[in-house]
Design an enzyme around this catalytic site. Structure first.
Site, mmCIF file in Angstrom:
data_model
loop_
_atom_site.group_PDB
_atom_site.id
_atom_site.type_symbol
_atom_site.label_atom_id
_atom_site.label_comp_id
_atom_site.label_asym_id
_atom_site.label_seq_id
_atom_site.Cartn_x
_atom_site.Cartn_y
_atom_site.Cartn_z
ATOM 1 N N TYR A 1 27.125 47.959 40.877
ATOM 2 C CA TYR A 1 27.477 46.539 40.910
ATOM 3 C C TYR A 1 26.774 45.786 39.775
ATOM 4 C CZ TYR A 1 28.333 41.839 42.715
ATOM 5 O OH TYR A 1 28.730 40.534 42.847
ATOM 6 N N VAL B 1 43.942 45.932 40.618
ATOM 7 C CA VAL B 1 43.482 45.805 39.237
ATOM 8 C C VAL B 1 43.079 47.151 38.637
ATOM 9 C CG1 VAL B 1 42.746 43.406 39.483
ATOM 10 C CG2 VAL B 1 41.101 45.259 39.931
ATOM 11 N N ASP C 1 46.502 40.222 44.323
ATOM 12 C CA ASP C 1 45.410 40.731 45.146
ATOM 13 C C ASP C 1 45.820 42.093 45.684
ATOM 14 O OD1 ASP C 1 42.838 39.112 46.631
ATOM 15 O OD2 ASP C 1 43.456 41.021 47.516
ATOM 16 N N ILE C 2 44.853 42.958 45.930
ATOM 17 C CA ILE C 2 45.141 44.294 46.432
ATOM 18 C C ILE C 2 45.697 44.261 47.853
ATOM 19 C CG2 ILE C 2 42.766 44.646 47.231
ATOM 20 C CD1 ILE C 2 43.085 47.606 46.468
ATOM 21 N N ASP D 1 29.432 31.756 49.733
ATOM 22 C CA ASP D 1 29.866 31.879 51.123
ATOM 23 C C ASP D 1 31.320 32.351 51.170
ATOM 24 O OD1 ASP D 1 30.099 31.774 53.836
ATOM 25 O OD2 ASP D 1 30.013 29.588 53.997
#
Length: 276
Positions: free
Chosen positions: A174, A82, A43-44, A208
């Site tokens: 997006y 990524v 993860d970043i 969510d």
């Protein structure tokens, strides 16, 4: 605990998951671990300037580590972006050094930059499309060399199946990126079939997670929904599904129960796309 893992459908396999610190990525990691897989998590754990909501932290990734270990599985977790193929490759290699193999890839990392102008376009394409490409590319040499097949799941969106969103470059980016993921999936599914590596995409509606359940996104959505052509309702009477609902679909796709399923766009969207 050991007996449960030995009986798990993914026992002995290793899964590489991006965006694993929270949200969908954490759900994928804990579900696949519960099914017996060891996890390589990245993860970043940092903020991207154009993203208007708080992104993941190192503490979030540490929580994922604990939740995976609580299942009895092992996890190698590394901070990596990524967008940076070299750092992503190094993170994967750290996991390979520990586990020695790779069977599953879940290209999950993504951002929602819906109202950020041209900067939003660039960032969302870089993360949501190029980042998926980088994830698959760094994993392929190992998976092909093993000669034992495998499963790759690309996390797209309902926005990868229908043209929704606002006219802001971030929102258009997006939708374009999530459609682009389908093209990647279909190309890889054909190219990798001779190696018995299956490739599919999953298309959630609203989930969510912190990417959706934040003040910025809700304000943006309220603005978009004033446009008569934008109907964000699902067919089933639920507004948001849970991360575990998506992880359940991924767990099936990477299991032997789906051993002949490849090239599929799988909606887990409460009927969202079907209404359009």
């Amino acid at each position: 605990m050991t007996d449960r893992l030995l009986d798990g459908p993914l026992n002995g396999r290793v899964a590489f998951i991006t965006g694993a610190a929270r949200g969908l990525g954490r759900a994928h990691a804990t579900r696949l671990a519960a099914d017996g897989a060891n996890i390589i998590a990245v993860d970043i754990c940092d903020q991207i300037a154009a993203v208007p909501y708080p992104m993941s932290t190192r503490e979030d990734l540490a929580t994922t580590v604990k939740l995976v270990e609580d299942t009895g599985a092992r996890i190698a977790a590394t901070q990596a972006d990524v967008r940076d193929r070299a750092s992503l490759s190094a993170a994967l290699q750290a996991g390979l050094d520990e586990f020695g193999r790779l069977d599953i890839v879940v290209a999950n990392a993504g951002i929602a930059v819906m109202a950020a102008g041209d900067d939003g376009w660039r960032d969302v394409i870089d993360v949501n499309l190029t980042g998926v490409y980088h994830t698959v590319q760094v994993a392929l040499p190992t998976m092909i060399a093993q000669g034992e097949g495998g499963s790759i799941v690309l996390i797209s969106s309902a926005a990868g199946l229908v043209g929704i969103g606002s006219d802001d470059p971030g929102s258009i980016g997006y939708t374009a990126a999530k459609h682009g993921v389908v093209g990647l999936m279909r190309s890889y599914a054909n190219h990798l079939a001779p190696h018995n590596i299956r490739v599919n995409s999953v298309h959630p509606c609203g989930v969510d997670t912190p990417m959706i359940n934040n003040e910025f996104f809700q304000q943006w959505r309220a603005t978009v929904e004033t446009d008569a052509v934008q109907d964000w309702g699902n067919a089933l009477p639920v507004e948001l599904v849970q991360p575990e609902d998506i992880a359940n679909a991924v767990a099936w796709l990477v299991s032997d129960q789906a051993r002949y399923v490849t090239g599929v766009t799988l909606p887990v969207d409460a009927g969202f796309a079907n209404r359009r």
